[in-house]
Design an enzyme around this catalytic site. Structure first.
Site, short mmCIF file in Angstrom:
data_model
loop_
_atom_site.label_atom_id
_atom_site.label_comp_id
_atom_site.label_asym_id
_atom_site.label_seq_id
_atom_site.Cartn_x
_atom_site.Cartn_y
_atom_site.Cartn_z
N ARG A 168 -5.56 -1.69 8.59
CA ARG A 168 -6.75 -2.48 8.26
C ARG A 168 -6.38 -3.59 7.29
O ARG A 168 -5.30 -3.62 6.71
CB ARG A 168 -7.86 -1.59 7.69
CG ARG A 168 -7.45 -0.74 6.50
CD ARG A 168 -8.63 0.05 5.90
NE ARG A 168 -8.18 0.97 4.88
CZ ARG A 168 -7.93 2.27 5.07
NH1 ARG A 168 -8.13 2.82 6.25
NH2 ARG A 168 -7.49 3.02 4.08
N SER A 199 -7.38 -5.58 -5.73
CA SER A 199 -8.54 -6.10 -5.01
C SER A 199 -9.79 -6.01 -5.88
O SER A 199 -9.83 -5.25 -6.86
CB SER A 199 -8.75 -5.31 -3.72
OG SER A 199 -9.29 -4.04 -3.99
N ARG A 228 1.59 -4.84 6.28
CA ARG A 228 0.94 -3.80 5.48
C ARG A 228 1.81 -2.56 5.52
O ARG A 228 2.18 -2.10 6.60
CB ARG A 228 -0.47 -3.47 5.96
CG ARG A 228 -1.14 -2.42 5.06
CD ARG A 228 -2.62 -2.24 5.28
NE ARG A 228 -3.19 -1.37 4.25
CZ ARG A 228 -4.42 -1.41 3.80
NH1 ARG A 228 -5.26 -2.29 4.29
NH2 ARG A 228 -4.84 -0.58 2.86
N ARG A 275 0.06 7.71 -2.57
CA ARG A 275 0.50 8.79 -1.68
C ARG A 275 1.98 9.10 -1.88
O ARG A 275 2.39 10.25 -1.84
CB ARG A 275 0.21 8.41 -0.22
CG ARG A 275 -1.23 8.67 0.21
CD ARG A 275 -1.57 7.95 1.48
NE ARG A 275 -1.72 6.50 1.25
CZ ARG A 275 -1.74 5.59 2.20
NH1 ARG A 275 -1.58 5.95 3.45
NH2 ARG A 275 -1.91 4.32 1.90
N TRP A 276 2.76 8.03 -2.11
CA TRP A 276 4.20 8.24 -2.35
C TRP A 276 4.39 9.17 -3.55
O TRP A 276 5.20 10.10 -3.52
CB TRP A 276 4.87 6.88 -2.60
CG TRP A 276 6.33 6.96 -2.88
CD1 TRP A 276 7.35 6.91 -1.97
CD2 TRP A 276 6.96 7.12 -4.17
NE1 TRP A 276 8.56 7.03 -2.60
CE2 TRP A 276 8.34 7.15 -3.95
CE3 TRP A 276 6.47 7.23 -5.47
CZ2 TRP A 276 9.27 7.29 -4.99
CZ3 TRP A 276 7.37 7.38 -6.51
CH2 TRP A 276 8.76 7.40 -6.27
N HIS A 311 2.88 3.53 -8.86
CA HIS A 311 2.69 2.11 -9.16
C HIS A 311 3.90 1.55 -9.91
O HIS A 311 4.30 0.41 -9.70
CB HIS A 311 1.41 1.90 -9.98
CG HIS A 311 0.15 2.28 -9.24
ND1 HIS A 311 -0.08 1.88 -7.94
CD2 HIS A 311 -0.93 3.02 -9.59
CE1 HIS A 311 -1.25 2.35 -7.53
NE2 HIS A 311 -1.78 3.05 -8.52
N ARG A 315 -11.67 2.36 -8.92
CA ARG A 315 -10.75 3.49 -9.13
C ARG A 315 -10.97 4.09 -10.52
O ARG A 315 -11.60 3.47 -11.37
CB ARG A 315 -9.30 3.02 -8.97
CG ARG A 315 -9.01 2.63 -7.53
CD ARG A 315 -7.55 2.45 -7.28
NE ARG A 315 -7.33 2.11 -5.87
CZ ARG A 315 -6.17 2.11 -5.28
NH1 ARG A 315 -5.07 2.44 -5.95
NH2 ARG A 315 -6.06 1.81 -4.00
N ASP A 356 0.84 -1.21 0.00
CA ASP A 356 0.00 0.00 0.00
C ASP A 356 0.87 1.25 0.00
O ASP A 356 2.01 1.24 0.47
CB ASP A 356 -0.91 -0.02 1.24
CG ASP A 356 -2.11 0.91 1.08
OD1 ASP A 356 -2.41 1.31 -0.06
OD2 ASP A 356 -2.74 1.23 2.11
N GLU A 391 -12.28 -4.53 -5.06
CA GLU A 391 -12.77 -3.16 -4.88
C GLU A 391 -11.97 -2.16 -5.74
O GLU A 391 -12.45 -1.05 -6.00
CB GLU A 391 -12.67 -2.75 -3.41
CG GLU A 391 -13.73 -3.36 -2.50
CD GLU A 391 -13.42 -4.80 -2.07
OE1 GLU A 391 -12.25 -5.25 -2.21
OE2 GLU A 391 -14.35 -5.48 -1.58
N ASN A 392 -10.78 -2.53 -6.17
CA ASN A 392 -9.94 -1.58 -6.92
C ASN A 392 -10.49 -1.25 -8.32
O ASN A 392 -10.07 -0.26 -8.92
CB ASN A 392 -8.49 -2.09 -7.04
CG ASN A 392 -7.70 -2.01 -5.74
OD1 ASN A 392 -6.83 -2.82 -5.47
ND2 ASN A 392 -7.99 -1.02 -4.89
#
Ligand code: IPE
Ligand code: IPE
Ligand code: MG
Length: 249
Positions: free
Chosen positions: A194, A63, A188, A22-23, A35, A69, A18, A65-66
């Site tokens: 989480r 995931s 993580r 942000r990086w 990425h 995006r 993860d 859920e990804n």
């Protein structure tokens, strides 16, 4: 500090990679650049895992859920996956690393599926080292798929409802079907505390290490630090300390 003895090295480490976005943002770069750097970390960490003696490493790469995006980020990630598989094929063969996947890979773009099948086929006989990529993976989806397959097996007479147990059911999870053991250690990166729908049942007794380091900055030293932390923990599996060390109790 001394390195842990081999008995304390986790056999299976699962990582929630993860913090790429942000990086990149912190450096004024597009998320996809994060990425891209994350892909370099994958090579570093797979090599480091072997050097440390970790037999199986599972990386949460995409995931279920990804998909939510922005479409350009999703297609960028799929492009990087294709690139990674093409680039790593020879390296995985050279290092005798078997590639496995967990997740609904049949829903990935066809070119990615093709590369996955090619790499899996070329590495399928290696037994010492295993890289598992979690792709279009979600724990809840995995349980739903396993329940469907288990029910079908009952209908076909291959399973008996009276025998229902964790041992029989867990064979229908993606991990059980592929013979992947439960992770000993979960890492993580990037500070979030989480699980994000990752291996929720298989992590039942895993030790967890959360690090603030973003995935593009993660490396062998950080992996070693997590393994050292693992070695300092006492895994009790429901028992007491005295039971675990009867000779010294
Ligand atoms: C992890 O980095 C990579 C994937 C989820 C594919 P993120 O893209 O989640 O990075 P952050 O969490 O937004 O920083
Ligand atoms: C988890 O990271 C998924 C992967 C690392 C592939 P996310 O960045 O998607 O998780 P949330 O949304 O912060 O929980
Ligand atoms: Mg994230």
């Amino acid at each position: 500090m001394s390195s842990p003895s081999p008995g304390q090295i986790p056999q299976h480490v699962a990582i929630i990679m993860d913090g790429n976005g942000r990086w990149a943002k912190q450096r004024g770069l597009p998320r996809l650049e994060g990425h891209r750097r994350g892909v370099e970390t994958v090579r570093t960490v797979v090599d480091a895992a072997r050097e440390i003696g970790i037999r199986t490493i599972t990386l949460y790469a995409f995931s279920v859920e990804n998909w939510k995006r922005p479409p350009e980020e999703v297609s960028g990630l799929m492009g990087l996956l294709d690139y990674f598989l093409k680039r790593e094929l020879n390296n995985l063969i050279k290092n005798r690393v078997r590639l496995l996947t967990i997740g609904r890979t049949e829903e990935l773009p066809e070119n990615v599926q093709r590369e996955l099948n090619r790499v899996k086929e070329a590495t399928k006989d290696f037994t010492e080292w295993t890289l598992v990529l979690a792709l279009n993976y979600g724990s809840r989806t995995e349980v739903a798929d396993a329940a469907r397959d288990y029910a079908a097996a009952v209908q076909a007479g291959h399973e008996q409802l009276t025998d229902a147990s964790w041992d029989s059911f867990s064979r229908y999870l993606y991990t059980g079907a592929a013979g992947i053991p439960d992770p000993d250690l979960l890492i993580r990166t990037s500070g979030e505390l989480r699980i994000s729908n990752f291996l929720m049942l298989q992590l039942a007794y895993a030790e967890m290490v959360f690090t603030p380091v973003a995935w593009p900055e993660f490396g062998k030293a950080e992996l070693q630090a997590a393994v050292d932390e693992f070695a300092r923990r006492e895994r009790r599996f429901g028992q007491t300390t005295e039971q675990l060390k009867p000779a010294r109790a």
